[in-house]
Design a protein around this motif. Structure first.
Motif, short mmCIF file in Angstrom:
data_model
loop_
_atom_site.label_atom_id
_atom_site.label_comp_id
_atom_site.label_asym_id
_atom_site.label_seq_id
_atom_site.Cartn_x
_atom_site.Cartn_y
_atom_site.Cartn_z
N GLN A 1 -7.05 6.64 3.51
CA GLN A 1 -7.90 5.85 4.37
C GLN A 1 -8.03 6.34 5.65
OE1 GLN A 1 -5.74 1.99 5.31
NE2 GLN A 1 -7.79 1.03 5.82
N VAL A 2 -6.85 7.01 6.06
CA VAL A 2 -6.92 7.70 7.47
C VAL A 2 -7.87 8.95 7.42
CG1 VAL A 2 -5.55 8.93 9.07
CG2 VAL A 2 -4.62 6.93 8.29
N MET B 1 0.81 -1.15 -0.18
CA MET B 1 -0.03 -0.01 0.06
C MET B 1 0.83 1.14 -0.01
SD MET B 1 -2.79 1.08 2.85
CE MET B 1 -3.81 -0.25 2.60
N ASN B 2 0.53 1.99 -0.96
CA ASN B 2 1.41 3.35 -0.96
C ASN B 2 0.78 4.35 -0.01
OD1 ASN B 2 -0.61 4.54 -2.09
ND2 ASN B 2 -0.07 4.26 -4.24
N SER B 3 1.78 5.38 0.31
CA SER B 3 1.46 6.41 1.44
C SER B 3 0.22 7.18 1.21
CB SER B 3 2.67 7.09 1.66
OG SER B 3 2.95 8.17 0.38
N SER C 1 -2.57 6.21 -0.69
CA SER C 1 -3.92 5.50 -0.35
C SER C 1 -3.98 5.36 1.22
CB SER C 1 -3.70 4.13 -0.94
OG SER C 1 -2.81 3.28 -0.67
N LYS C 2 -2.76 5.09 1.91
CA LYS C 2 -2.63 4.92 3.41
C LYS C 2 -3.27 6.39 4.08
CE LYS C 2 -0.52 3.38 7.42
NZ LYS C 2 0.55 2.72 7.88
#
Length: 72
Positions: free
Chosen positions: A9-10, A1-3, A5-6
């Motif tokens: 998500q957050v 997971m790349n930063s 998309s992370k």
């Protein structure tokens, strides 16, 4: 997971958290209003309090997902 998309998500989790906190405040307001009536409906009051408690548990779990404990 790349930063990216992370991070997205957050951000989604934070929005969900804000919605849940507002729902929790709304339930608190409804419980207070019901209590201020002369003879509150105890079954409704009990259901609202249970719903508020379950929502609080979800809020805590969501906060843990957003900011996990870091053991130093």
């Amino acid at each position: 997971m790349n930063s990216s998309s992370k991070m997205d998500q957050v951000e989604v989790l934070r929005v969900e958290l804000a919605v849940m906190k507002q729902e929790h405040r709304d339930l608190d307001t409804a419980i207070t209003a019901l209590n201020e009536r002369g003879a509150p409906d105890m079954l409704t009051l009990k259901r609202l309090k249970r719903q508020k408690l379950l929502l609080k548990d979800k809020i805590v779990r969501l906060e843990d997902r957003i900011l996990p404990d870091i053991i130093a």
